[in-house]
Write an enzyme that holds these catalytic residues in place. Structure first.
Site, PDB file in Angstrom:
ATOM      1  CD  GLU A 243     -66.614  16.735 -32.133  1.00  0.00           C
ATOM      2  OE1 GLU A 243     -65.497  17.277 -32.234  1.00  0.00           O
ATOM      3  OE2 GLU A 243     -66.857  15.620 -32.612  1.00  0.00           O
ATOM      4  CD  GLU A 433     -68.666  14.710 -36.491  1.00  0.00           C
ATOM      5  OE1 GLU A 433     -67.549  14.246 -36.134  1.00  0.00           O
ATOM      6  OE2 GLU A 433     -68.900  15.925 -36.601  1.00  0.00           O
TER       7      GLU A 433
HETATM    8  O1  IFM Z   1     -63.290  15.912 -38.484  1.00  0.00           O
HETATM    9  C1  IFM Z   1     -63.809  15.931 -37.208  1.00  0.00           C
HETATM   10  C2  IFM Z   1     -65.098  16.720 -37.152  1.00  0.00           C
HETATM   11  O2  IFM Z   1     -64.952  18.008 -37.660  1.00  0.00           O
HETATM   12  C3  IFM Z   1     -65.563  16.836 -35.711  1.00  0.00           C
HETATM   13  N1  IFM Z   1     -65.635  15.531 -35.090  1.00  0.00           N
HETATM   14  C4  IFM Z   1     -64.495  14.668 -35.216  1.00  0.00           C
HETATM   15  C5  IFM Z   1     -64.096  14.541 -36.684  1.00  0.00           C
HETATM   16  C6  IFM Z   1     -62.917  13.576 -36.833  1.00  0.00           C
HETATM   17  O3  IFM Z   1     -61.845  14.006 -36.065  1.00  0.00           O
END
Ligand code: IFM
Length: 530
Positions: A243, A433
């Site tokens: 990200e 994710e």
């Molecule tokens: O915890 C984070 C992760 O490190 C990066 N993506 C979003 C998740 C939830 O906020």
């Protein structure tokens, strides 16, 4: 289990809306003017492709601390900018950092308990893949500046921590679990970023993290190549960064209660664009380094490495689908939040000034073997007749600070997959994710997972080359500035439990059943609303 919102109960309408959204997307620079319907049609058997990777994700900073018996000096990495960020009392006391002040010892202690966690992952959940991050500051606690020779770098590396990562990756391989390793998940070594100094006085701090562009690009490529050389015999799937846009936004443009990344400042737009460019260039050089140094095919598929990037791809919809201003603004959001960065790393088409015109950059092109999509939310956009921040971009015909972020649209994961497929044909996709912090209301995590997976299945059926799904997260973990107050785990971990016992939530059992069946069993499949 019920879909959260229905789409009128008419299958034809669902399909028409989805199809329409794809074609309109294609014709309108790949944004979605109309959100797809909210619930998949009932009759679909939600299945997944052969060889699908079923995983969960974690990041080192978030899960490692909190070891039950290990000494904090080995359990907690004190050499990262995030360690300073969450522990420095002055930073914690500054309301502008939005830091929880929660001690890192409340974390789940994965650094010590990884064997146990991988047992759960394999035997209870049935995962065949797992995403973890390697912490740069654990590999190189001391500076590598001026040292380029790999043998000399080996002298500087922490042998103990390298051995630890080898043990973790071996533990996964021994269980038949494919590792996907993120090389940079937000954290930087303190010798490259003075998080506190830069928060208080950016003009005079040193070192300046992503603002020292040439230094950081060079150093992160060296680090990536070194890790690939040392651990490439165990890893074939690499993600350079997690990200990057969040680092830019929450670190350098607009830190806020949702997320602050160090240094947590609001820079002039030109400097923000420079940070983004540094991360684009860093990605390309990291890919070159990993491809060069990972020469061992760990899983016997004929390729020693596949290197990609993990990006929070955010579909953008007009607040009023009938408003041309909102439609144009949604396209602009989609471009500025997603495509401007991704086009550069996927195709080497760079729009460094965010003017909406791209220039080919040979040294950036062909640097993506896959795209990892983190899906959490869509945004709804109200348009303005002209740019709100012309110095940022003439395309900013919306107010980035008042966008509506909507975490309750599961069909957004479908849109994200289809949009990426249409824009980058042939690029393999993973959901790296997807998860919810809303774990304690009855069934919300179960509902969330089943509904999102149903949309992933649907995206695959509609042509997206999606090859895996990694739930965020295996465990309750340290959610950055929020500490342990936001829990995403399939396993809950009480921050105050000295043993850090893992207790499965109901969604863990659902996930295990889905994985075992290779499809969503009928009793878990989302139903259309009335
Ligand atoms: O915890 C984070 C992760 O490190 C990066 N993506 C979003 C998740 C939830 O906020």
């Amino acid at each position: 289990m019920g879909g959260r919102t229905g789409c009128g109960g008419a299958r034809a309408r669902c399909l028409a809306a989805a199809t329409r959204s794809i074609f309109v997307a294609l014709l309108s620079t790949l944004t979605l003017p109309v959100p797809a319907c909210q619930s998949p049609p009932e009759h679909v058997t939600y299945s997944f492709p052969q060889g699908f990777l079923w995983g969960a994700s974690v990041a080192g900073f978030q899960v490692d601390p909190g070891c039950p018996t290990l000494d904090a000096s080995s359990c907690v990495d004190t050499r990262s900018d995030w360690y300073v960020w969450v522990t420095d009392p002055d930073l914690v006391a500054d309301p502008a950092t939005y830091l929880s002040g929660e001690p890192l010892s409340h974390g789940p202690g994965h650094w010590e308990l990884f064997e146990h966690d991988y047992d759960l992952a394999k035997t209870e959940l049935g995962l065949n893949a797992f995403r973890l991050s390697i912490e740069w500051s654990r590999i190189f606690p001391e500076p590598t500046l001026g040292v380029d020779d790999p043998e000399a770098l080996a002298e500087l590396a922490s042998a103990e921590n390298l051995a630890h990562y080898r043990a973790e990756l071996t533990a996964l391989r021994d269980r038949g679990v494919t590792p996907l390793v993120t090389l940079h998940h937000y954290t930087l070594p303190v010798w490259l970023h003075d998080a506190a100094g830069c928060h208080w006085d950016l003009d005079h701090c040193s070192p300046r993290g992503w603002l020292d562009r040439e230094v950081i690009v060079h150093e992160i490529a060296k680090y990536a190549g070194f890790v690939a050389r040392e651990l490439g015999d165990l890893v074939d799937l690499w993600a350079t960064q997690n990200e990057p846009f969040a680092v830019v936004l929450a670190g350098y443009l607009r830190p806020g209660p949702d997320r602050t990344n160090p240094p947590g400042v609001s820079l002039a737009f030109e400097e923000v664009k420079a940070v983004s460019l540094a991360m684009i260039e860093a990605h390309a050089r990291m890919v070159d380094a990993v491809r060069f140094f990972d020469v061992v095919d760990a899983d016997g598929d004929g390729r020693a490495s596949q290197v990609g990037l993990v990006f929070a791809l955010t579909p953008a919809y007009p607040a009023d689908p009938g408003s041309p201003l909102d439609q144009a603004a949604a396209e602009n959001v989609a471009y500025l939040y997603n495509w401007a960065f991704l086009d550069a790393v996927v195709a080497g088409s760079l729009d460094a000034s965010l003017l909406g015109t791209q220039t080919p950059r040979e040294d950036l092109a062909d640097r993506m073997d896959f795209l990892g999509i983190n899906y959490y939310a869509v945004v709804r956009v109200e348009g303005e007749p002209s740019a709100v921040f012309p110095a940022l971009s003439p395309l900013s015909t919306f107010n980035p600070f008042t966008l509506t972020v909507d975490y309750e649209t599961p069909s957004g994961i479908y849109d994200a997959l289809l949009l990426a497929s249409l824009r980058y044909p042939g690029l393999p996709l993973y959901i790296t994710e997807n998860g919810t912090p809303d774990v304690d209301s009855p069934d919300s995590q179960r509902d969330y997972m089943a509904t999102h997976l149903a949309w992933v299945s649907r995206a695959w059926r509609d042509g997206a080359d999606v090859r895996g799904y990694f739930y965020w997260s295996l465990l309750d973990n340290y959610e950055w500035n929020h500490g342990m107050s936001m829990r995403f785990g399939l396993y809950s971990v009480d921050p105050l439990d000295p043993q850090k016992t893992r207790v499965p939530r109901p969604a863990a059992q659902d996930y295990a059943r889905i994985i075992r069946a290779g499809r969503i069993p009928d009793d878990l499949a989302p139903r259309l609303g009335p």
